[in-house]
Design an enzyme around this catalytic site. Structure first.
Site, PDB file in Angstrom:
ATOM      1  N   ASN A   9       0.808  -1.287  -0.099  1.00  0.00           N
ATOM      2  CA  ASN A   9      -0.704  -0.089   0.096  1.00  0.00           C
ATOM      3  C   ASN A   9       0.963   0.877   0.010  1.00  0.00           C
ATOM      4  O   ASN A   9       1.710   1.507   1.173  1.00  0.00           O
ATOM      5  CB  ASN A   9      -0.965  -0.156   1.340  1.00  0.00           C
ATOM      6  CG  ASN A   9      -1.858   1.278   1.294  1.00  0.00           C
ATOM      7  OD1 ASN A   9      -1.633   1.911   0.429  1.00  0.00           O
ATOM      8  ND2 ASN A   9      -1.948   1.311   2.747  1.00  0.00           N
ATOM      9  N   LYS A  11       0.056   4.093  -0.323  1.00  0.00           N
ATOM     10  CA  LYS A  11      -0.416   5.685  -0.029  1.00  0.00           C
ATOM     11  C   LYS A  11      -0.054   6.898  -0.768  1.00  0.00           C
ATOM     12  O   LYS A  11      -0.201   6.583  -1.590  1.00  0.00           O
ATOM     13  CB  LYS A  11      -0.342   5.414   1.932  1.00  0.00           C
ATOM     14  CG  LYS A  11      -0.086   4.045   2.706  1.00  0.00           C
ATOM     15  CD  LYS A  11       0.414   4.617   4.098  1.00  0.00           C
ATOM     16  CE  LYS A  11       0.029   3.183   4.312  1.00  0.00           C
ATOM     17  NZ  LYS A  11       0.146   3.034   5.848  1.00  0.00           N
ATOM     18  N   HIS A 117      -9.007   1.104   5.389  1.00  0.00           N
ATOM     19  CA  HIS A 117      -8.327   1.220   6.004  1.00  0.00           C
ATOM     20  C   HIS A 117      -7.994   2.325   6.937  1.00  0.00           C
ATOM     21  O   HIS A 117      -9.153   3.043   7.107  1.00  0.00           O
ATOM     22  CB  HIS A 117      -7.117   1.865   4.843  1.00  0.00           C
ATOM     23  CG  HIS A 117      -5.704   2.345   5.372  1.00  0.00           C
ATOM     24  ND1 HIS A 117      -5.171   2.403   6.374  1.00  0.00           N
ATOM     25  CD2 HIS A 117      -4.236   0.751   5.069  1.00  0.00           C
ATOM     26  CE1 HIS A 117      -3.796   2.133   6.768  1.00  0.00           C
ATOM     27  NE2 HIS A 117      -2.995   1.696   5.808  1.00  0.00           N
ATOM     28  N   GLU A 119      -6.970   5.127   8.188  1.00  0.00           N
ATOM     29  CA  GLU A 119      -6.390   6.157   7.802  1.00  0.00           C
ATOM     30  C   GLU A 119      -7.624   6.525   6.956  1.00  0.00           C
ATOM     31  O   GLU A 119      -7.921   8.016   7.183  1.00  0.00           O
ATOM     32  CB  GLU A 119      -5.165   5.782   7.140  1.00  0.00           C
ATOM     33  CG  GLU A 119      -4.117   6.586   7.790  1.00  0.00           C
ATOM     34  CD  GLU A 119      -2.823   5.805   7.136  1.00  0.00           C
ATOM     35  OE1 GLU A 119      -2.724   5.632   5.219  1.00  0.00           O
ATOM     36  OE2 GLU A 119      -1.835   4.798   7.031  1.00  0.00           O
ATOM     37  N   GLU A 189      -4.508  -5.231  10.729  1.00  0.00           N
ATOM     38  CA  GLU A 189      -3.932  -4.034  10.882  1.00  0.00           C
ATOM     39  C   GLU A 189      -4.437  -3.041  12.148  1.00  0.00           C
ATOM     40  O   GLU A 189      -5.235  -2.574  11.904  1.00  0.00           O
ATOM     41  CB  GLU A 189      -3.886  -3.165  10.062  1.00  0.00           C
ATOM     42  CG  GLU A 189      -3.495  -3.275   8.129  1.00  0.00           C
ATOM     43  CD  GLU A 189      -3.106  -2.654   7.529  1.00  0.00           C
ATOM     44  OE1 GLU A 189      -2.086  -2.344   7.189  1.00  0.00           O
ATOM     45  OE2 GLU A 189      -4.154  -1.772   6.826  1.00  0.00           O
ATOM     46  N   GLY A 195       3.015   2.115  10.668  1.00  0.00           N
ATOM     47  CA  GLY A 195       3.776   3.633  10.185  1.00  0.00           C
ATOM     48  C   GLY A 195       4.639   3.849  11.461  1.00  0.00           C
ATOM     49  O   GLY A 195       5.270   4.875  12.005  1.00  0.00           O
ATOM     50  N   SER A 234       3.841  -2.461   9.813  1.00  0.00           N
ATOM     51  CA  SER A 234       5.501  -2.440  10.809  1.00  0.00           C
ATOM     52  C   SER A 234       6.100  -3.415  10.514  1.00  0.00           C
ATOM     53  O   SER A 234       6.925  -3.857  10.735  1.00  0.00           O
ATOM     54  CB  SER A 234       5.386  -1.716  11.819  1.00  0.00           C
ATOM     55  OG  SER A 234       5.063  -0.668  12.490  1.00  0.00           O
TER      56      SER A 234
HETATM   57  P1  13P Z   1       3.599   0.004   7.651  1.00  0.00           P
HETATM   58  O1  13P Z   1       4.259  -1.135   7.050  1.00  0.00           O
HETATM   59  O2  13P Z   1       3.991   1.578   7.184  1.00  0.00           O
HETATM   60  O3  13P Z   1       3.318  -0.053   9.456  1.00  0.00           O
HETATM   61  O4  13P Z   1       1.254   0.314   7.364  1.00  0.00           O
HETATM   62  C1  13P Z   1       0.894  -0.952   7.425  1.00  0.00           C
HETATM   63  C2  13P Z   1      -0.421  -0.077   6.505  1.00  0.00           C
HETATM   64  O5  13P Z   1      -1.162   0.765   6.564  1.00  0.00           O
HETATM   65  C3  13P Z   1      -0.959  -0.791   5.162  1.00  0.00           C
HETATM   66  O6  13P Z   1      -1.529  -0.516   4.604  1.00  0.00           O
END
Ligand code: 13P
Length: 276
Positions: A9, A11, A117, A119, A189, A195, A234
Site C-alpha cells: 500500500n 499510500k 483502511h 486512515e 492491521e 507506521g 510495521s
Molecule cells: P506500515 O507498514 O508502514 O506500518 O503500514 C501498514 C499499512 O497501513 C498498510 O496498509
C-alpha cells in the site's frame, strides 16, 4: 489451501519517477519468486503508468517463458505483479466530484482494491456500514476487496481487539452473507502498529487471526478456511518470516517497506518460502 498474498500500500507517496523506478526494481527483485501473489496499490494518479510498466514487464516475462518451452500453456505465464488501488467510490459514474469508480479502476487493470483502511476510517470518517457498501460494490463489479480491519491502541488496551474486528467484519456478513467473503481478502492491521515500528508480535497476531477466522467459522467453516487474512502494521523484511510461519497469517499488507523494491521483494520471498 490458501494462497499467500503480499500487497504494497503505497499510500500518498509517489511521482512518475518514483513509480517507474520502483516497478522496474520490483520486477527485477521478484524475478523467480513463485507461490505468492504480489500486488501493489500506487496512488490512483499513477495507475496508468503502472499498468503500462507492468504490461511491458509481463510481456518480457512471457516471451522469455515462451522461448524456454514453446508450449501454449506457457504463453499465459505470469502476470507477476497484480495491480491494486487504495480506495473506491460507491458509484460507477455521476455527480460525485473527486471520486473514482470500480469501472475506472478496472479499465486501468486494477483488481485488488483496499477499503476501510484505518486512515480512511479516521480522516474521512468512513463507518463500518459505508465500508461494507464499498465491499458489496467491488464484488458486484468483479473486483477483489481487501478489507482492512483493526483496533486502536485504547481498544487494544481495553481488551476489545477481537470484538472490534468482529464488528467490522459483521458489517459485511450481516448485509451480504458470509459467502460474500469468498475470494475477498481481509487485512488485520492494528492501528497502533501502522507506521510506528511497533509491530504486533507474531504470536499476538496469530492469536487475533485465529479469533477472526473462528468468528467467520461461526457462520461458515468453509468460508473461514479459505479466506486470506493478511497482517499489516510495521511489516519489514526482518520480522516478515515470523508472521508467515503462523498458520493463520496468509500474507501481509505492507506500507513503508513497500516503497523499497528490495525490502518489499524480501517480504514477498519470505511468504513464498514459508507457505510452500
Ligand atoms: P506500515 O507498514 O508502514 O506500518 O503500514 C501498514 C499499512 O497501513 C498498510 O496498509
Amino acid at each position: 489451501m490458501r494462497h499467500p498474498v503480499v500487497m504494497g500500500n503505497w499510500k500518498l507517496n509517489g511521482s512518475k519517477e518514483m513509480v517507474s523506478g520502483l516497478i522496474k526494481g520490483l520486477d527485477a527483485a521478484l524475478n523467480g519468486v513463485e507461490g505468492v501473489d504480489v500486488a501493489i496499490a500506487p496512488p490512483v494518479m499513477y495507475l496508468d503508468l503502472a499498468e503500462q510498466l507492468l504490461s511491458k514487464a509481463n510481456s518480457k516475462a512471457n516471451s522469455k517463458a515462451n522461448s524456454k518451452a514453446n508450449s501454449k500453456a506457457n504463453s499465459k505465464a505470469n502476470s507477476k505483479i497484480i495491480l491494486g488501488s487504495q480506495n473506491v467510490d460507491l458509484h460507477n459514474n455521476g455527480a460525485f466530484t473527486g471520486d473514482i469508480s470500480p469501472a475506472m479502476l478496472k479499465e486501468f487493470g486494477a483488481s485488488h482494491i483496499i477499503i476501510g483502511h484505518s486512515e480512511r476510517r479516521e480522516y474521512h470518517n468512513e463507518s463500518d456500514e459505508f465500508v461494507a457498501k464499498k465491499f458489496a460494490f467491488l464484488k458486484e463489479n468483479g473486483l477483489t476487496p481487501v478489507l482492512c480491519i483493526g483496533e486502536s491502541e485504547a481498544q487494544n488496551e481495553a481488551g476489545e481487539t477481537v470484538a472490534v474486528c468482529a464488528r467490522q467484519i459483521d458489517a459485511v456478513i450481516n448485509t451480504q452473507g458470509v459467502e460474500a467473503l469468498n475470494g475477498a481478502i481481509i487485512a488485520y492491521e492494528p492501528i497502533w502498529a501502522i507506521g510506528t515500528g511497533k509491530a504486533a508480535t507474531a504470536d499476538d497476531a496469530q492469536r487475533i487471526h485465529a479469533a477472526i477466522r473462528a468468528h467467520i467459522a461461526e457462520k461458515s467453516e468453509e468460508v473461514a478456511k479459505n479466506v486470506v487474512i493478511q497482517y499489516g502494521g510495521s511489516v519489514k523484511p526482518e520480522n516478515a518470516a515470523a508472521y508467515f510461519a503462523q498458520p493463520d497469517i496468509d500474507g501481509a499488507l505492507v506500507g513503508g517497506a513497500a516503497l523499497d523494491a528490495e525490502s518489499f521483494a524480501a517480504i514477498a520471498k519470505a511468504a513464498a518460502e514459508a507457505k510452500n
